[in-house]
Scaffold this active site. Structure first.
Site, PDB file in Angstrom:
ATOM      1  N   ARG A  29     -19.291   0.830  -8.561  1.00  0.00           N
ATOM      2  CA  ARG A  29     -18.571   1.796  -9.474  1.00  0.00           C
ATOM      3  C   ARG A  29     -16.959   1.866  -9.224  1.00  0.00           C
ATOM      4  NH1 ARG A  29     -22.443   3.856 -12.869  1.00  0.00           N
ATOM      5  NH2 ARG A  29     -24.220   3.821 -12.018  1.00  0.00           N
ATOM      6  N   ASP A  30     -16.139   1.547 -10.566  1.00  0.00           N
ATOM      7  CA  ASP A  30     -14.728   1.713 -10.120  1.00  0.00           C
ATOM      8  C   ASP A  30     -14.379   3.234  -9.987  1.00  0.00           C
ATOM      9  OD1 ASP A  30     -12.257  -0.337 -11.444  1.00  0.00           O
ATOM     10  OD2 ASP A  30     -11.963   1.875 -11.167  1.00  0.00           O
ATOM     11  N   HIS A 100     -12.389  -9.912  -9.197  1.00  0.00           N
ATOM     12  CA  HIS A 100     -13.473  -9.185  -9.512  1.00  0.00           C
ATOM     13  C   HIS A 100     -13.474  -9.055 -10.997  1.00  0.00           C
ATOM     14  CE1 HIS A 100      -9.479  -6.818  -9.001  1.00  0.00           C
ATOM     15  NE2 HIS A 100      -9.918  -6.250 -10.059  1.00  0.00           N
TER      16      HIS A 100
HETATM   17  P1  AMP Z   1      -7.379  -4.857 -11.266  1.00  0.00           P
HETATM   18  O1  AMP Z   1      -6.270  -4.088 -11.930  1.00  0.00           O
HETATM   19  O2  AMP Z   1      -7.776  -5.793 -12.357  1.00  0.00           O
HETATM   20  O3  AMP Z   1      -6.881  -5.538 -10.008  1.00  0.00           O
HETATM   21  O4  AMP Z   1      -8.627  -3.851 -10.722  1.00  0.00           O
HETATM   22  C1  AMP Z   1      -8.452  -3.054  -9.617  1.00  0.00           C
HETATM   23  C2  AMP Z   1      -9.551  -1.796  -9.912  1.00  0.00           C
HETATM   24  O5  AMP Z   1     -10.017  -1.595  -8.631  1.00  0.00           O
HETATM   25  C3  AMP Z   1      -8.995  -0.732 -10.562  1.00  0.00           C
HETATM   26  O6  AMP Z   1      -9.735  -0.580 -11.840  1.00  0.00           O
HETATM   27  C4  AMP Z   1      -9.104   0.228  -9.618  1.00  0.00           C
HETATM   28  O7  AMP Z   1      -9.315   1.580 -10.209  1.00  0.00           O
HETATM   29  C5  AMP Z   1     -10.253  -0.301  -8.709  1.00  0.00           C
HETATM   30  N1  AMP Z   1     -10.261   0.427  -7.278  1.00  0.00           N
HETATM   31  C6  AMP Z   1      -9.381   0.521  -6.615  1.00  0.00           C
HETATM   32  N2  AMP Z   1      -9.787   1.003  -5.350  1.00  0.00           N
HETATM   33  C7  AMP Z   1     -11.037   1.413  -5.581  1.00  0.00           C
HETATM   34  C8  AMP Z   1     -11.860   1.796  -4.592  1.00  0.00           C
HETATM   35  N3  AMP Z   1     -11.699   2.207  -3.594  1.00  0.00           N
HETATM   36  N4  AMP Z   1     -13.337   1.823  -5.081  1.00  0.00           N
HETATM   37  C9  AMP Z   1     -13.533   1.273  -6.329  1.00  0.00           C
HETATM   38  N5  AMP Z   1     -12.601   0.845  -7.221  1.00  0.00           N
HETATM   39  C10 AMP Z   1     -11.425   0.737  -6.907  1.00  0.00           C
END
Ligand code: AMP
Length: 114
Positions: A29-30, A100
């Site tokens: 989960r994000d 991702h």
């Molecule tokens: P992006 O901006 O497409 O690179 O997406 C990166 C995503 O990673 C964002 O939606 C963040 O909220 C998420 N994210 C960052 N750190 C973590 C973490 N430790 N656990 C889960 N999600 C994360």
């Protein structure tokens, strides 16, 4: 310690709410959800961006979509609908440089995205 945040999640150096795992793929989960269901689906192989995907990665990248299908079905949103999206580099808002798929669902999603 790895520089790649998501490699740290794969190795369990950093905790995450894991919802799906195979030999090749992990989904969790994000931490900052943008929808009632917001899951990140990643390959365990480190690939920085879409620009770095090689022909030999095609099957692995396909497995990210198979994971999305399974998670959506398991969460009961497959028929209502959902979105998968992968950001590439700065203009698209990529902040973590390990590819991702975002799986978003559980609410109406507008188009075009911001
Ligand atoms: P992006 O901006 O497409 O690179 O997406 C990166 C995503 O990673 C964002 O939606 C963040 O909220 C998420 N994210 C960052 N750190 C973590 C973490 N430790 N656990 C889960 N999600 C994360």
């Amino acid at each position: 310690m790895s520089e790649d945040l998501f490699l740290k999640i794969i190795s369990r150096e950093i905790p995450a709410d894991i919802v799906y795992e195979t030999d090749d793929v992990l989904a969790f989960r994000d931490v900052n959800p943008q929808a009632p269901l917001h899951v990140l689906i990643i390959p365990k192989l480190h690939i920085r961006t879409i620009n770095d995907i090689q022909a030999q990665d095609a099957e692995l990248v396909g497995k990210l979509f198979l994971a999305a299908r399974e998670i959506a079905a398991g969460q009961g949103i497959a028929e209502d609908g959902y979105r998968v999206v992968m950001n590439c580099n700065a203009m698209a808002g990529q902040t973590v440089f390990h590819i991702h798929l975002h799986l978003l669902g559980g609410r109406r999603l507008d188009w075009p995205p911001g």
